[in-house]
Every structure is written in C-alpha cells, then in structure tokens.
Write a protein that holds these residues in place. Structure first.
Motif, PDB file in Angstrom:
ATOM      1  N   ILE A 270       1.317  -1.262   0.440  1.00 12.13           N
ATOM      2  CA  ILE A 270       0.204  -0.321   0.280  1.00 12.13           C
ATOM      3  C   ILE A 270       0.832   1.351   0.160  1.00 12.13           C
ATOM      4  CG2 ILE A 270      -1.393   1.045   1.058  1.00 12.13           C
ATOM      5  CD1 ILE A 270      -2.364  -1.533   2.594  1.00 12.13           C
ATOM      6  N   LEU A 271       1.614   1.212   0.902  1.00  7.97           N
ATOM      7  CA  LEU A 271       2.565   2.401   1.111  1.00  7.97           C
ATOM      8  C   LEU A 271       3.419   2.304  -0.328  1.00  7.97           C
ATOM      9  CD1 LEU A 271       4.603   2.172   4.713  1.00  7.97           C
ATOM     10  CD2 LEU A 271       2.685   3.976   3.816  1.00  7.97           C
ATOM     11  N   ASN A 272       4.414   1.393  -1.051  1.00  2.33           N
ATOM     12  CA  ASN A 272       4.973   1.731  -2.089  1.00  2.33           C
ATOM     13  C   ASN A 272       4.126   2.088  -3.539  1.00  2.33           C
ATOM     14  OD1 ASN A 272       6.828   0.396  -1.496  1.00  2.33           O
ATOM     15  ND2 ASN A 272       6.592  -1.516  -1.619  1.00  2.33           N
ATOM     16  N   ASN A 273       2.822   2.098  -3.358  1.00  2.10           N
ATOM     17  CA  ASN A 273       1.844   2.128  -3.999  1.00  2.10           C
ATOM     18  C   ASN A 273       1.515   3.386  -4.165  1.00  2.10           C
ATOM     19  OD1 ASN A 273       1.419  -0.270  -5.643  1.00  2.10           O
ATOM     20  ND2 ASN A 273       0.166  -0.715  -4.951  1.00  2.10           N
ATOM     21  N   LEU A 274       1.039   4.439  -3.089  1.00  3.40           N
ATOM     22  CA  LEU A 274       0.989   5.402  -3.049  1.00  3.40           C
ATOM     23  C   LEU A 274       2.139   6.621  -3.088  1.00  3.40           C
ATOM     24  CD1 LEU A 274      -1.772   5.141   0.194  1.00  3.40           C
ATOM     25  CD2 LEU A 274      -2.338   5.679  -1.987  1.00  3.40           C
ATOM     26  N   ILE A 275       3.249   6.251  -2.458  1.00  2.30           N
ATOM     27  CA  ILE A 275       4.651   7.241  -2.614  1.00  2.30           C
ATOM     28  C   ILE A 275       5.465   7.316  -4.035  1.00  2.30           C
ATOM     29  CG2 ILE A 275       6.686   7.168  -1.945  1.00  2.30           C
ATOM     30  CD1 ILE A 275       6.186   6.058   1.039  1.00  2.30           C
ATOM     31  N   LEU A 339      -4.211   1.928  -7.621  1.00  2.00           N
ATOM     32  CA  LEU A 339      -4.956   2.393  -6.556  1.00  2.00           C
ATOM     33  C   LEU A 339      -6.308   1.349  -6.386  1.00  2.00           C
ATOM     34  CD1 LEU A 339      -5.218   6.557  -7.642  1.00  2.00           C
ATOM     35  CD2 LEU A 339      -3.690   4.680  -6.149  1.00  2.00           C
ATOM     36  N   ALA A 340      -6.225   1.017  -7.671  1.00  2.00           N
ATOM     37  CA  ALA A 340      -7.734   0.153  -7.503  1.00  2.00           C
ATOM     38  C   ALA A 340      -7.540  -0.973  -6.622  1.00  2.00           C
ATOM     39  CB  ALA A 340      -7.917  -0.570  -8.680  1.00  2.00           C
TER      40      ALA A 340
END
Length: 383
Positions: A270-275, A339-340
């Motif tokens: 989750i952190l990888n995707n958002l950052i 993001l999905a």
C-alpha cells in the motif's frame, strides 16, 4: 399478512364457506320444497277420497309413510343440490385464493427466466405477501450484484484490450520491421521490447492480484505490526532510487507508535503504491508521508505538491485502468490498477482510504489501519 397465516386462513375460509354454504342451501331448499310437496300430497289424497265418494279422511298410517318417503326424497335432493352448489362455489374461491398466492411466484419465475436469458434489467415486482416480497428483494439484490459483475466484466475486457493494445502494437511493429530488414537489431530496440513485455507482465500480475482480492482468495497474515520501522524502511528505499524529477520525499512520523493489526507485506505494498504514485505525478515539489493516531486507528497520509486531480475526476480515482487526461503524459509504465489494488487491500485489512485534491495544487491520499491490543496497551505506546 404472512404466508403461513394466509394459507391457514385460506383453508379455514374454504372450510367455513363449504359448511355454511351447504347448510344454508340445504335448509333453504328443504324448507321451501317440503311444505309444497306435503300440500300436493294432501291434495292428492283429498282428490282420491272425493272420487270414491268418501269424506276427506285419509288413512293416517299410509299418509305418514308417504310423507316420510317424500321427506327422504326432498332431503336427498336438497343435500345433493347443496353439496354440488357448495363444491362449485368453494372451487371458485379456492382457485381465486390460490391464484393470488401463485401469481407473485409466477412473476418471480418469469423474472428469473428473463434474467437467465440475458435480460439484465429484469426484476421481481413487489408483493403484498411478506415472505414472497422478501424473496423478491433477495433475488433482486442478487440480480443487481450479477448485473454489476457483468458490467464490470465487460468494462474489464474493454480496458484490458485497450491497455494491452499499445504494447502489443509496438512489439508487432518492431518485429515486422526487424523481419523485413527495415531497421537493424540494436540494444535500444531490445530494450524497448523488453520494457513493453515487462509492462504487460506487470499488468497481468496486477490483474491476478486484484482478482484474488475481490474473490477473497488473497491470503492475509494479519498480526500485530510495529508501523514505524516498516514505514521508515519503505521511505528509505524510495529515497535511494533515482527519479527523473526534482521531487523530495519527507517523513513526518513519531518513532513511538502503537502497533497495528495488519499484514506486513500488504501494508508495505500500500505504501509503495501511494508513494510511487505521488512521486510520479509530482514533477517538481515535495512528497510527505505523515503518520498520526486518531482514536482506534493509525492514519497514514501521503501528501504531494504535484499536478493534482480535478473535482470531476476524484470519484474515479480508485477505478481500474482510470487515468486523468492531465496525467497520461507523465506515466507510461504503470498498469492502471495500482490504486484499485491499494483501496481493496486497505479494506480487506479493516481500514479506510480517502483522497482529497485540488487541480494544480497537489493531492493527499490518506488511509487507516486498526490498532492492535487494548486501550491500555495502546496508551503505553508500544513501538
């Protein structure tokens, strides 16, 4: 009125109507016919005595026997007439009541057949019988769910065809030119081909991941996790990478944080995707990872000063394969469903995710994870 009571009252009504109808019709017929027939019998005896020149004084015993026989005939006829008329009336009443119960069941059957034949708009109409009405609501809910799945399947097929179309077209063009000798084989061409095949591999891998999450087949190792070391490690890895922009990454996180109940690998993804998403869409500026505890949740916000998202586009941010028109030129290697995946991973771990943004001013993606342990343990600040 529920179905059980309705059926009981229907049977009772049919029984009462049958008994009352038979008794009423029989009594009415007999009370009318018996006096009339007795009068005829008396007239016949009187006529017989008069023809023989005798005074009208019929034999009491003979008259009684004839009267009894007459009563039996009238009683039998009245009973048969009453039963026949009652049977016809009760049959009509029973058919009417049965039809009122079977009609909504037939409507359910017709709606199911229409839906099965491909009519996704078919629904069960409401009924005044609570049990059947509830059954209709349940079937309509299932139909809505299946219709949504079918619409998403069709959209997925279209989006997938669109996303795979670009790399396949590039690969095909290079292969055809290489085969015809139009261009020589070079390291740049091989690099381009490898990048496009890697892009398709990432897309297929993300689709498999998203499918597992949505079907409940994604294994989770939920446990008490200390968030600070994990968040700090992810931020350090991103800082060590070389980005083709003038963006800085900062961490605003207290070292002493309570544990969260989460899957460490999914938390890290989750952190990888958002950052990664924030750094990609911030050509120049700052990305900040901010962490704070609010009530029984740990909230992690990834804020950027990038291109931002318009208000019209915000509702579509977590849809698969969606990209805003303003961001399409900034990223070519993403699968379009990061993001999905992020949203569904947060939700399966019991958290929430939200986004706020202003076009040209940056975006903030903020998600929560539930804290582990009791209130007293969380108050101690387990790090």
């Amino acid at each position: 009125m529920n179905l059980h009571l309705r059926l009981w009252l229907t049977n009772l009504l049919v029984l009462v109507v049958g008994l009352v109808g038979a008794a009423t019709i029989g009594h009415g017929y007999k009370s009318k016919q018996f006096p009339k027939q007795v009068s005829r019998l008396e007239s016949r005896y009187q006529s017989k005595e008069s023809s023989e020149g005798k005074a009208p004084n019929p034999d009491i015993q003979t008259f009684s026997l004839d009267a009894i026989a007459l009563f039996d005939r009238i009683n039998d006829r009245g009973t048969a007439f009453a039963l026949g008329a009652t049977l016809i009336g009760v049959s009509g009443l029973s058919l009417g009541l049965t039809h009122s119960i079977l009609r909504p069941l037939r409507q359910i059957d017709q709606a199911a057949k229409r839906f099965n034949s491909g009519d996704m708009a078919a629904r069960v109409p409401p009924s005044n019988i609570p049990e059947i009405h509830q059954l209709g609501l349940t079937l309509n809910s299932v139909a809505n769910h299946l219709q949504g799945l079918e619409e998403r399947r069709q959209q997925l097929v279209g989006d997938l065809a669109h996303e795979l179309g670009t790399p396949l077209t590039i690969i095909q063009a290079y292969v055809e030119m290489l085969e015809s000798g139009v261009i020589p084989i070079s390291s740049d061409i091989w690099k381009e081909l490898l990048e496009e095949t890697a892009r398709m591999s990432r897309l297929l891998e993300d689709l498999v991941t998203l499918s597992k999450i949505e079907s409940g087949g994604m294994p989770l190792r939920l446990q008490a996790v200390s968030p600070y070391p994990l968040i700090r490690r992810v931020v350090r890895i991103f800082k060590a990478r070389k980005w083709q922009n003038n963006c800085t990454l900062e961490l605003d996180c207290p070292a002493e944080l309570p544990q969260v109940f989460a899957d460490p690998d999914r938390f890290r993804r989750i952190l990888n995707n958002l950052i990664s998403n924030a750094l990609t869409y911030t050509p120049e500026g700052t990305v900040t990872v901010q962490v704070q505890v609010i009530d029984d949740d740990l909230w992690i916000a990834v804020k950027d000063t990038g291109i931002g998202i318009s208000k019209a586009d915000l509702p579509h941010v977590f849809e698969r394969f969606w990209r805003s028109k303003d961001s399409r030129h900034l990223r070519h290697d993403g699968s379009g469903i990061g993001l999905a995946i992020t949203k569904r991973l947060v939700e399966v771990m019991g958290g929430m995710i939200e986004v706020s943004s202003e076009l040209g001013e940056g975006s903030t993606f903020r998600f929560s994870l539930p804290l582990a342990g009791s209130k007293s343990e969380r108050a101690k600040g387990v790090g």
